[in-house]
Design a protein around this motif. Sequence first.
Motif, short mmCIF file in Angstrom:
data_model
loop_
_atom_site.label_atom_id
_atom_site.label_comp_id
_atom_site.label_asym_id
_atom_site.label_seq_id
_atom_site.Cartn_x
_atom_site.Cartn_y
_atom_site.Cartn_z
N ALA A 118 1.77 1.76 -3.45
CA ALA A 118 0.60 2.18 -4.21
C ALA A 118 0.30 3.65 -3.96
CB ALA A 118 -0.60 1.32 -3.85
N ASP A 119 0.43 4.09 -2.71
CA ASP A 119 0.21 5.50 -2.39
C ASP A 119 1.15 6.39 -3.18
OD1 ASP A 119 -1.71 4.81 -0.53
OD2 ASP A 119 -0.42 5.11 1.22
N HIS B 197 -1.51 8.42 4.06
CA HIS B 197 -0.10 8.11 3.86
C HIS B 197 0.73 8.96 4.82
CE1 HIS B 197 3.32 6.75 1.39
NE2 HIS B 197 3.81 7.97 1.56
N ASP C 115 1.51 0.99 -9.78
CA ASP C 115 0.34 0.19 -10.13
C ASP C 115 0.47 -1.13 -9.39
OD1 ASP C 115 -1.80 -1.13 -11.28
OD2 ASP C 115 -0.79 -1.48 -13.21
N ARG D 77 -6.04 0.23 0.09
CA ARG D 77 -6.34 1.34 -0.82
C ARG D 77 -5.34 1.42 -1.97
NH1 ARG D 77 -4.46 4.57 3.70
NH2 ARG D 77 -2.32 5.25 3.27
N ASN D 78 -5.77 2.06 -3.05
CA ASN D 78 -4.94 2.36 -4.21
C ASN D 78 -4.39 1.12 -4.91
OD1 ASN D 78 -5.31 5.13 -3.96
ND2 ASN D 78 -3.49 5.42 -2.70
N LYS D 79 -5.04 -0.04 -4.68
CA LYS D 79 -4.62 -1.27 -5.35
C LYS D 79 -5.74 -1.80 -6.24
CE LYS D 79 -2.14 -2.80 -1.15
NZ LYS D 79 -2.07 -3.88 -0.15
N GLN E 171 0.82 -1.20 0.00
CA GLN E 171 0.00 0.00 0.00
C GLN E 171 0.86 1.26 0.00
OE1 GLN E 171 -3.92 0.72 2.23
NE2 GLN E 171 -2.41 1.62 3.61
N VAL F 27 -5.63 9.65 -2.48
CA VAL F 27 -6.25 8.33 -2.50
C VAL F 27 -6.95 8.20 -3.85
CG1 VAL F 27 -7.96 6.81 -1.46
CG2 VAL F 27 -6.53 8.26 -0.01
N ARG F 28 -6.43 7.32 -4.70
CA ARG F 28 -7.00 7.17 -6.04
C ARG F 28 -8.26 6.33 -6.01
NH1 ARG F 28 -1.78 5.85 -6.55
NH2 ARG F 28 -2.14 3.76 -7.34
#
Length: 399
Positions: A24-25, A345, A29, A63-65, A21, A356-357
């Motif tokens: 990813a933050d 983060h 990808d 998150r973000n995964k 994570q 946060v995507r």
Amino acid sequence: MLSGFKVISFNHFHAGPMAAQLLADMGADVIAVEPLDGAFHRNWAVANHFVAGQSVNLLTTGRNKRSLALDMKSEAGKAVARKLVEGADVVMENFRPGAMARLGLGYEQVKAFNPRIVYASVSGYGASGPDRDLPGQDLLLQARSGFAARTGRADGPPTPAGPVIVDQHAASLLAMGILAALLSRERTGQGRLVEGSLLQSAIDLQAESMTAWMNGARSATSRGAHGLASWCGSGPSGIHATADGHLAISMAAPADLAVALDLPELAGFDTADSFSNSAEITRIVAQRMPARTTAEWLPLLAARGIWHMPVKDYDELRDDAQLAHLGVFIDAESVEGAPITMLNHPLRYDGAAPPVRFAPQKLGMQTREVLGELGYGADEIDALLAAKAVGAPPAPSSN
């Protein structure tokens, strides 16, 4: 910052998913590969708490995964995993040592067809050695490493930290190692194997006190007396009960304490006594603190420049102005539309935390998408789904 880097995460519980994570933050990808019934952290939750069907552990590390549900024991599933890894920059896993090799995706196997791979593993006790196959879990490692023995009061038992600090530290160390290996690869073209363990992470957490002990510092007790925070601390550094709560006092000179706390008996101690007579100084302070409320002590301690802090519990943190300024808590919607709160983060870059995507995803939510990127056609994807080699949520109804 890590845009363009592809990370395949075969992780299943806290240290590995949290490290992924963090990447990813930062923009990588990250494709989280889970079994068809979901990874452990999706199906098990601390406090047995789920929000709209999602475990709070998934909300912590998901998150973000993107999510790919895959049966890696099937031949078709193994073929998908191989294709994923062929185009990856980073492979991450935190199974017991040897598990990935049995699936044909151990480091040496992957390195043979993707020599640029950064392969990151974290296990309980390391990839080799007499205890490599023991179960690795935060509490067990706090016990094994000396952490619990050195935490708590001298008149009480060994005390574990409540949060999973070993897992969390292991995640941070692993992410740091991956970033260093990626930087090295960009310079040399060669990938690397990055290995972490909960055991060494637990040891690393104690670097200051353990280095002191290993080099001859000693104490009468494993833990601090009278509320002293550490066996190696200076008196009265610790948490002390007031009339209505608790207050931390850190590294204060006896002369300042004598004035601030109206304790003339401390006036005879000098700064060196903070260590040599730490237990006695701590006892005197601990007996004095219940005479006033926390609020009454605050201006008296501040006037003498004594480092101090009221003890807060979780319910008080949302009203903390500094945490609000840092944007520590993120209120969002889960993929099911339920209100959730995530922790941001922990770093800022050019003054801001990464966005946060997307919130933690449903199991297999991007299975079709990822397979399409690997070159599978729609009919092939349907066939893999029908064979239960991969999994995906039901397609939305057109009605």
